[in-house]
Design a protein around this motif. Structure first.
Motif, PDB file in Angstrom:
ATOM      1  N   PRO A 867       0.819  -1.170  -0.159  1.00 10.28           N
ATOM      2  CA  PRO A 867       0.034  -0.155  -0.135  1.00 10.28           C
ATOM      3  C   PRO A 867       0.954   1.303  -0.022  1.00 10.28           C
ATOM      4  O   PRO A 867       2.055   1.247   0.430  1.00 10.28           O
ATOM      5  CB  PRO A 867      -0.895  -0.131   1.445  1.00 10.28           C
ATOM      6  N   VAL A 868       0.202   2.428  -0.439  1.00  8.22           N
ATOM      7  CA  VAL A 868       0.808   3.699  -0.592  1.00  8.22           C
ATOM      8  C   VAL A 868       0.529   4.197   1.007  1.00  8.22           C
ATOM      9  O   VAL A 868      -0.696   4.152   1.581  1.00  8.22           O
ATOM     10  CB  VAL A 868       0.325   4.659  -1.393  1.00  8.22           C
ATOM     11  N   ILE A 869       1.620   4.790   1.689  1.00  3.60           N
ATOM     12  CA  ILE A 869       1.484   5.388   2.925  1.00  3.60           C
ATOM     13  C   ILE A 869       1.063   6.778   2.925  1.00  3.60           C
ATOM     14  O   ILE A 869       1.744   7.372   2.276  1.00  3.60           O
ATOM     15  CB  ILE A 869       2.844   5.158   3.821  1.00  3.60           C
ATOM     16  N   VAL A 870      -0.052   7.195   3.549  1.00  2.00           N
ATOM     17  CA  VAL A 870      -0.269   8.402   3.878  1.00  2.00           C
ATOM     18  C   VAL A 870      -0.320   8.671   5.311  1.00  2.00           C
ATOM     19  O   VAL A 870      -0.888   8.309   5.992  1.00  2.00           O
ATOM     20  CB  VAL A 870      -1.727   8.786   3.091  1.00  2.00           C
ATOM     21  N   GLN A 871       0.349   9.977   5.481  1.00  2.82           N
ATOM     22  CA  GLN A 871       0.314  10.379   6.817  1.00  2.82           C
ATOM     23  C   GLN A 871      -0.847  10.799   7.455  1.00  2.82           C
ATOM     24  O   GLN A 871      -1.616  11.374   6.742  1.00  2.82           O
ATOM     25  CB  GLN A 871       1.445  11.496   7.097  1.00  2.82           C
ATOM     26  N   PRO A 872      -1.270  10.547   8.834  1.00  5.47           N
ATOM     27  CA  PRO A 872      -2.406  11.084   9.449  1.00  5.47           C
ATOM     28  C   PRO A 872      -2.482  12.592   9.282  1.00  5.47           C
ATOM     29  O   PRO A 872      -1.594  13.186   9.461  1.00  5.47           O
ATOM     30  CB  PRO A 872      -2.482  10.567  10.773  1.00  5.47           C
ATOM     31  N   GLY A 873      -3.766  13.115   8.983  1.00  4.22           N
ATOM     32  CA  GLY A 873      -3.927  14.485   8.880  1.00  4.22           C
ATOM     33  C   GLY A 873      -3.798  15.150   7.622  1.00  4.22           C
ATOM     34  O   GLY A 873      -4.059  16.436   7.454  1.00  4.22           O
ATOM     35  N   SER A 874      -3.065  14.372   6.581  1.00  9.89           N
ATOM     36  CA  SER A 874      -2.871  14.961   5.207  1.00  9.89           C
ATOM     37  C   SER A 874      -3.821  14.247   4.292  1.00  9.89           C
ATOM     38  O   SER A 874      -4.427  13.233   4.626  1.00  9.89           O
ATOM     39  CB  SER A 874      -1.472  14.922   5.155  1.00  9.89           C
ATOM     40  N   SER A 875      -3.932  15.011   3.229  1.00  9.53           N
ATOM     41  CA  SER A 875      -4.867  14.589   2.109  1.00  9.53           C
ATOM     42  C   SER A 875      -3.834  13.822   1.252  1.00  9.53           C
ATOM     43  O   SER A 875      -3.012  13.961   0.915  1.00  9.53           O
ATOM     44  CB  SER A 875      -5.456  15.571   1.658  1.00  9.53           C
ATOM     45  N   LEU A 876      -4.584  12.927   0.346  1.00 12.16           N
ATOM     46  CA  LEU A 876      -3.884  12.264  -0.664  1.00 12.16           C
ATOM     47  C   LEU A 876      -4.174  12.753  -1.920  1.00 12.16           C
ATOM     48  O   LEU A 876      -5.367  13.126  -2.448  1.00 12.16           O
ATOM     49  CB  LEU A 876      -4.240  10.727  -0.710  1.00 12.16           C
ATOM     50  N   VAL A 877      -3.117  13.251  -2.856  1.00  7.39           N
ATOM     51  CA  VAL A 877      -3.307  13.713  -4.113  1.00  7.39           C
ATOM     52  C   VAL A 877      -3.351  12.610  -5.155  1.00  7.39           C
ATOM     53  O   VAL A 877      -2.088  12.268  -5.066  1.00  7.39           O
ATOM     54  CB  VAL A 877      -2.602  14.996  -4.449  1.00  7.39           C
ATOM     55  N   LEU A 989      -3.928   0.528  -3.276  1.00  2.00           N
ATOM     56  CA  LEU A 989      -4.150   0.294  -1.861  1.00  2.00           C
ATOM     57  C   LEU A 989      -3.242   1.599  -0.995  1.00  2.00           C
ATOM     58  O   LEU A 989      -2.212   1.858  -1.374  1.00  2.00           O
ATOM     59  CB  LEU A 989      -3.500  -0.834  -1.260  1.00  2.00           C
ATOM     60  N   VAL A 990      -4.219   2.195  -0.133  1.00  2.00           N
ATOM     61  CA  VAL A 990      -3.475   3.442   0.674  1.00  2.00           C
ATOM     62  C   VAL A 990      -3.807   2.799   2.017  1.00  2.00           C
ATOM     63  O   VAL A 990      -4.922   2.635   2.490  1.00  2.00           O
ATOM     64  CB  VAL A 990      -4.242   4.596   0.280  1.00  2.00           C
ATOM     65  N   ARG A 991      -2.463   3.045   2.928  1.00  2.00           N
ATOM     66  CA  ARG A 991      -2.750   2.748   4.361  1.00  2.00           C
ATOM     67  C   ARG A 991      -2.416   4.156   5.107  1.00  2.00           C
ATOM     68  O   ARG A 991      -1.417   4.939   4.802  1.00  2.00           O
ATOM     69  CB  ARG A 991      -1.718   1.782   4.713  1.00  2.00           C
ATOM     70  N   VAL A 992      -3.377   4.566   6.089  1.00  2.00           N
ATOM     71  CA  VAL A 992      -3.083   5.685   7.019  1.00  2.00           C
ATOM     72  C   VAL A 992      -2.746   4.912   8.241  1.00  2.00           C
ATOM     73  O   VAL A 992      -3.454   4.355   9.058  1.00  2.00           O
ATOM     74  CB  VAL A 992      -4.412   6.388   7.217  1.00  2.00           C
ATOM     75  N   PRO A 993      -1.417   5.145   8.677  1.00  2.65           N
ATOM     76  CA  PRO A 993      -0.941   4.979  10.183  1.00  2.65           C
ATOM     77  C   PRO A 993      -1.558   5.353  11.225  1.00  2.65           C
ATOM     78  O   PRO A 993      -2.252   6.410  11.188  1.00  2.65           O
ATOM     79  CB  PRO A 993       0.443   4.984   9.973  1.00  2.65           C
ATOM     80  N   GLU A 994      -1.615   4.710  12.287  1.00  3.74           N
ATOM     81  CA  GLU A 994      -2.374   5.167  13.326  1.00  3.74           C
ATOM     82  C   GLU A 994      -1.581   6.316  14.031  1.00  3.74           C
ATOM     83  O   GLU A 994      -0.332   6.345  14.257  1.00  3.74           O
ATOM     84  CB  GLU A 994      -2.421   4.094  14.472  1.00  3.74           C
ATOM     85  N   ASP A 995      -2.264   7.416  14.341  1.00  2.64           N
ATOM     86  CA  ASP A 995      -1.613   8.824  15.053  1.00  2.64           C
ATOM     87  C   ASP A 995      -1.380   8.375  16.571  1.00  2.64           C
ATOM     88  O   ASP A 995      -2.613   8.497  17.152  1.00  2.64           O
ATOM     89  CB  ASP A 995      -2.259   9.934  14.374  1.00  2.64           C
ATOM     90  N   THR A 996      -0.220   8.129  16.943  1.00  3.02           N
ATOM     91  CA  THR A 996      -0.112   7.658  18.615  1.00  3.02           C
ATOM     92  C   THR A 996      -0.235   9.218  19.133  1.00  3.02           C
ATOM     93  O   THR A 996      -0.421   9.143  20.464  1.00  3.02           O
ATOM     94  CB  THR A 996       1.141   7.246  18.605  1.00  3.02           C
ATOM     95  N   SER A 997      -0.090  10.242  18.547  1.00  2.00           N
ATOM     96  CA  SER A 997      -0.188  11.558  19.483  1.00  2.00           C
ATOM     97  C   SER A 997      -1.560  11.906  19.613  1.00  2.00           C
ATOM     98  O   SER A 997      -1.727  12.772  20.598  1.00  2.00           O
ATOM     99  CB  SER A 997       0.631  12.745  18.664  1.00  2.00           C
ATOM    100  N   LYS A 998      -2.534  11.615  18.984  1.00  4.92           N
ATOM    101  CA  LYS A 998      -3.793  11.984  19.138  1.00  4.92           C
ATOM    102  C   LYS A 998      -4.793  10.539  18.969  1.00  4.92           C
ATOM    103  O   LYS A 998      -5.117  10.140  17.954  1.00  4.92           O
ATOM    104  CB  LYS A 998      -4.403  13.005  18.026  1.00  4.92           C
ATOM    105  N   GLN A 999      -4.883  10.193  20.248  1.00  2.60           N
ATOM    106  CA  GLN A 999      -5.785   8.809  20.431  1.00  2.60           C
ATOM    107  C   GLN A 999      -7.243   9.307  20.806  1.00  2.60           C
ATOM    108  O   GLN A 999      -7.652   9.446  21.919  1.00  2.60           O
ATOM    109  CB  GLN A 999      -5.103   7.884  21.664  1.00  2.60           C
ATOM    110  N   MET A1000      -8.015   9.389  19.887  1.00  4.18           N
ATOM    111  CA  MET A1000      -9.523   9.684  20.192  1.00  4.18           C
ATOM    112  C   MET A1000      -9.886  10.729  20.951  1.00  4.18           C
ATOM    113  O   MET A1000     -10.392  10.455  21.969  1.00  4.18           O
ATOM    114  CB  MET A1000     -10.044   8.309  20.225  1.00  4.18           C
ATOM    115  N   ASN A1001      -9.102  11.650  20.844  1.00  3.13           N
ATOM    116  CA  ASN A1001      -9.380  12.724  21.849  1.00  3.13           C
ATOM    117  C   ASN A1001     -10.817  13.374  21.941  1.00  3.13           C
ATOM    118  O   ASN A1001     -11.504  13.458  20.886  1.00  3.13           O
ATOM    119  CB  ASN A1001      -8.389  14.129  21.360  1.00  3.13           C
ATOM    120  N   THR A1002     -11.136  13.630  23.087  1.00  2.00           N
ATOM    121  CA  THR A1002     -12.458  14.305  23.370  1.00  2.00           C
ATOM    122  C   THR A1002     -12.309  15.685  23.200  1.00  2.00           C
ATOM    123  O   THR A1002     -11.716  16.180  24.198  1.00  2.00           O
ATOM    124  CB  THR A1002     -13.207  13.951  24.468  1.00  2.00           C
TER     125      THR A1002
END
Length: 1008
Positions: A867-877, A989-1002
């Protein structure tokens, strides 16, 4: 012989080769080695191979890097290498707009302009002119061209003039700035005459604004009296004509000017003027001034040269008759000059003028029939009076092939509207074809094609007036008389003579290559004329003798014609014979699949096993020939069961003959749909058979009351019929999808698919009328078929619809019943469809237009499948590049690509977190792009991080990673805005890795 079959099939884009093509990178590597070679021959060979690479892989990155390499070789190489680079630029003009680093390319090439070698400077100017489309406003190039026009070297000046022509066509500023310069050079006494002739064509491109065009027009008109020589008059008038075609508003004045100079005594001037007038007629016939057409006709009447010049004048008039305004003027002319002119030309020995005169009369008569105006009898009489003698004279002269083709085309066109003329014209063609006189083979082939066109007209008329299937579907009568079968038209009365002609050719010792097209076309004509009729034994004997005397490829073409016109016994025997005489395994499977399809249709039409049919024909071919009638031995269910089994075998066989390069998608889908439709028919027969043995249960009345469905009281049959309706509607939708896929199909194939879809719809409506209280609206009947085979199938659909309305009167919703009478009606409709021999569409065998789209998606993973890796919080072009590829002799023969619709669908397949609820896990984006010179590009931006309200009020849940599947699909939009689902499809295939710095913040929301 087997090699011949393979080669022939390649011409229809059915190449079964398994060779893998080289990719662009490996080819560029090889070319780079050639460029780096120390031998100038290898360098030149590498350079001249670039245009083919651009055609095969026209992607901007490849083209940009290649042109930069070529520009560098142009800068440091010799004049020989520069010449070949110039040729590459000229041959690859449509790809130059894909150069990304235009400035760098121009900089490398332009450096040579400062050379002391005038040949190098001339090559530089011509190279810059070849890429004028991408650098139209480069001021330094404009300045270099102007400076080169003042050079003392004739080679450099000619190169500057050539570049001026190319830049004037692209750049408005250059055209305006060069207008005074070119005008001063033309009027200067120091400019050589030859150079002035080269400078005048520059003016034809100065049409970017009205003032410049008027200035150039005035300049050229002033030059005409100053330079009265033939060369100058021809060049100036041609330039003015080109300028008028671009502006359109100057066409009336230009026509008047050309008519004035048409009186010039010099033949070369008059011929050039007539060519210019034809160009103006093509561009704007409706803009010609009043009286110009009559003046032209008068000129033709008093023409000194009654041969070539009069032919050119008539060619202009023939072009004008394409416009209804011109036809109306000619028909309303009280003096009737056009009739007098054409009549005088029809008696001439100059066939070029005669063919144009006959074409003009035919156009006028056709216009009258089209507009429903009573045609002038004298026009039709003149055509009828002279066409026979013209055809007879042309038949004996090999040089008159083009004229003979025009005569026959005029006769076929007029036969569409005038039945009396059609009968007389058929007699002319038939007598010539069956005559024992030896004519040129090409002329005989044209006669056979004409006879096929007339036969198509007769067959359509017969189907329209008296459509009837064979009277006894369970038996086939054999006639012992000379006639093939009882003639139903003048065309059928000619069939015995045509079969004797075929028999005479087959009895010759060897059939020459010139006679092969005659045999193939005559066989197709005979098979078409017997559409919907079982082939008598005598006809099969004639074809058997023809097949023994011809090669395998001719046999395949005859079998293909038999399949296209529903004569499946003849087709199956030929396919089965050919399948054991080919060397390629894929060809063997392809022919075997066709044989199985034909056998399945034979079982449906004849009502007995194929072995029984084959044995019947073998017995009747013997001397004893005791058997006179072929009796049906299979029930309706058995016929359908055996046919469905053969169709599924044929589907598997055709898939075995397909390959990656040639998947046979249309063929396999068509066979699958036919098998699916026959299965639906078989299901209806089973429902009918189980109706008698499965009576309604005791509680059926109670179930009907509880469900408020009145027809449920008839029990099992109601639900089974409703399931059958769903299956038939699925078949209908599948035919629509196949129609949308067949972008390259010919019109007859598309019409055939449309009528098959209608057959599914009308049968579905019949069943729905029986098993539903409130059926849907009846399907709309397609327009009348344009081809005999489609008309034949459409007539059967209408017969089914008439049977429904005739034998099933409308009933009240609370009085509807489902009895044996209703299901018997369905079986009668099935019998009508099964009696109808399926005519295989042309696109099944021949791909005359082949259009494909090759897509490239970026980004791509480094390793295929990852898969192509896309960082969390960014959009895929996603960037899409595509190339429209055309294969075959005539690209865009039936329809062309106007735009391409790109659809990107992203599907979430494995989210990282599951404690949230998304509004949708699918994102669909659509974009329509216009291809430029068969290249298209598009961009998509997708945000794969979703924020959805899922928690308490004032809180948000955020998706933290996941894997997405992106699917890109391309659809073609033609010039009529019709969308075709041609594909292709690409996945990523595109995979967005889990963002460890922001875990389902309320995130609380501040309320004001």
């Amino acid at each position: 012989m087997t090699n011949t079959l393979g080669i022939r099939m390649n011409s229809f884009s059915e190449n079964f080769s398994t060779e893998t093509e080289q990719d662009a990178t490996s080819i560029l590597t090889e070319l780079d080695k050639g460029l780096r070679s120390t031998k100038i021959g290898e360098q030149c060979e590498a350079i001249v191979r670039f245009p083919k690479i651009f055609e095969k892989y026209p992607f901007p990155i490849l083209i940009n890097s290649s042109f930069l390499k070529l520009a560098e070789f142009f800068r440091v190489g010799s004049n020989l290498l520069r010449l070949w680079v110039l040729r590459v630029c000229q041959q690859s003009e449509k790809h130059t707009d894909k150069i990304i680093n235009v400035d760098e390319f121009v900089r490398r090439v332009f450096m040579v302009i400062h050379s002391n070698d005038p040949i190098a400077r001339a090559l530089t100017l011509r190279t810059l002119g070849a890429v004028a489309g991408v650098i139209p406003e480069k001021q330094q190039v404009h300045h270099a061209i102007r400076r080169a026009l003042d050079s003392h070297d004739i080679v450099e000046i000619e190169a500057a003039i050539d570049a001026s022509v190319l830049f004037a066509a692209q750049s408005k500023s250059f055209a305006i700035s060069m207008c005074s310069k070119v005008a001063s050079m033309i009027e200067s006494l120091q400019t050589p005459i030859k150079m002035k002739l080269q400078l005048i064509p520059v003016l034809k491109h100065m049409h970017h604004d009205a003032n410049t065009a008027a200035l150039v027009k005035s300049l050229c008109r002033n030059l005409l009296p100053k330079y009265p020589s033939e060369d100058f008059v021809v060049v100036i008038l041609n330039s003015l004509t080109q300028l008028s075609c671009a502006t359109l508003v100057d066409i009336p004045d230009q026509v008047t000017l050309l008519l004035t100079y048409l009186k010039d005594p010099r033949k070369g001037v008059r011929y050039s003027i007539l060519h210019s007038m034809r160009l103006l007629a093509l561009k704007g016939a409706h803009l010609w001034p009043k009286g110009a057409l009559q003046t032209l006709l008068t000129k033709a009447m008093h023409c000194n040269d009654m041969g070539d010049e009069q032919s050119l004048v008539l060619n202009v008039v023939l072009t004008l008759t394409e416009c209804p305004v011109s036809c109306n003027q000619l028909l309303n002319d009280e003096q009737n000059i056009v009739l007098e002119l054409c009549t005088s030309c029809l008696v001439l020995e100059h066939h070029a003028a005669t063919s144009k005169a006959l074409g003009i009369l035919t156009k006028l008569v056709t216009y009258c029939y089209t507009e429903r105006i009573p045609p002038t009898i004298s026009y039709v009489d003149q055509i009828d009076l002279h066409i026979e003698s013209l055809i007879y004279v042309s038949m004996v002269d090999v040089k008159l092939e083009k004229e003979l083709k025009n005569y026959l085309k005029c006769g076929v066109t007029l036969s569409q509207y005038n039945q009396d003329f059609r009968h007389r014209f058929l007699d002319i063609v038939g007598c010539l074809l069956t005559d024992n006189f030896v004519y040129p083979s090409k002329h005989l082939t044209l006669l056979c094609e004409t006879l096929g066109a007339l036969g198509s007209q007769y067959m359509k008329q017969i189907i329209d007036t008296s459509f009837a299937l064979p009277t006894d579907s369970n038996a086939m009568e054999v006639d012992d008389e000379d006639d093939v079968f009882r003639p139903t038209s003048a065309f059928h009365e000619m069939l015995p003579k045509l079969l004797k002609k075929l028999d005479a050719i087959a009895n010759t010792t060897t059939i020459s290559d010139d006679q092969v097209p005659i045999v193939e076309t005559l066989s197709a004509v005979c098979l078409q004329s017997m559409l919907g009729t079982f082939l008598p034994v005598k006809v099969l004997h004639t074809f058997d003798r023809v097949l023994k005397a011809t090669n395998y490829w001719t046999q395949y073409r005859i079998a293909r014609s038999a399949s296209r016109y529903g004569h499946h016994y003849l087709a199956s025997t030929i396919y089965e014979r050919l399948s054991s005489n080919v060397s390629l395994e894929k060809l063997h499977f392809f022919l075997s699949g066709l044989s199985q399809i034909s056998k399945a249709e034979c079982i449906l039409n004849y009502g007995c096993e194929f072995e029984t049919i084959d044995e019947y024909y073998k017995q009747t071919s013997s001397r004893d020939g005791a058997t006179k009638k072929l009796q049906s031995t299979l029930t309706l269910a058995e016929r359908l069961e055996r046919s469905v089994s053969l169709y599924w075998k044929a589907l598997a066989t055709l898939k075995a003959s397909s390959s990656t390069n040639h998947p046979l998608t249309f063929q396999t889908e068509f066979v699958r749909l036919r098998g699916q439709f026959l299965e639906a028919m078989f299901n209806l027969v089973i429902i009918k058979n189980t109706q008698s043995i499965t009576p309604p249960p005791i509680i059926a009345q109670t179930l009907a009351q509880n469900s408020r469905d009145y027809l449920q009281k008839f029990g099992h049959v109601t639900n089974q019929l409703r399931k059958a309706v769903k299956i038939l509607k699925t078949c209908e939708d599948s035919y629509l999808k196949l129609y949308k896929f067949a972008f390259d199909a010919d019109p007859s194939t598309l019409e055939f698919l449309e009528i098959n879809q209608h057959a599914c719809a009308i049968l579905s409506y019949s069943v729905e009328t029986i098993c539903f209280v409130s059926p849907s609206e009846p399907p709309n009947t397609p327009s009348d078929g344009s081809y005999p085979e489609t008309k034949f199938l459409l007539a059967a659909c209408r017969k089914i619809q008439n049977e429904l309305t005739k034998h099933l009167p409308s009933e009240q919703s609370n009085q509807k019943t489902i009895t044996n009478r209703h299901t018997e009606l369905i079986l009668n409709q099935l019998e009508v469809l099964m009696q109808m021999p399926i005519c295989m569409p042309r696109f099944f065998f021949q791909v005359l237009q082949n259009t494909s789209i090759k897509l490239s998606i970026s980004p791509q993973p480094r390793i295929a499948g990852d898969p192509v890796i896309v960082q969390p919080g960014s959009s895929l072009v996603v960037k899409v590049e595509g190339v429209i590829q055309h294969h075959g002799k005539t690209p865009s023969l039936y329809r062309s690509v106007d735009s391409v619709q790109l659809t990107l669908t992203s599907q979430l397949i494995s989210p990282k977190t599951t404690d949230f609820k998304m509004a949708s896990d699918t994102i669909t984006l659509t974009q329509t792009v216009k291809p430029h010179r068969d290249f298209l590009t598009g961009n998509f931006m997708i945000a794969l991080n979703n924020i959805q309200p899922a928690g308490p009020a004032g809180q948000f849940n955020t998706v933290s990673g996941g894997q997405w599947q992106l699917t890109l699909e391309a659809c073609v939009i033609d010039g009529d805005s019709v969308v075709w689902n041609t594909g292709p499809k690409s996945q990523l295939l595109v995979r967005v890795p889990e963002d460890t710095s922001k875990q389902m913040n309320t995130v609380p929301i501040r309320r004001f």
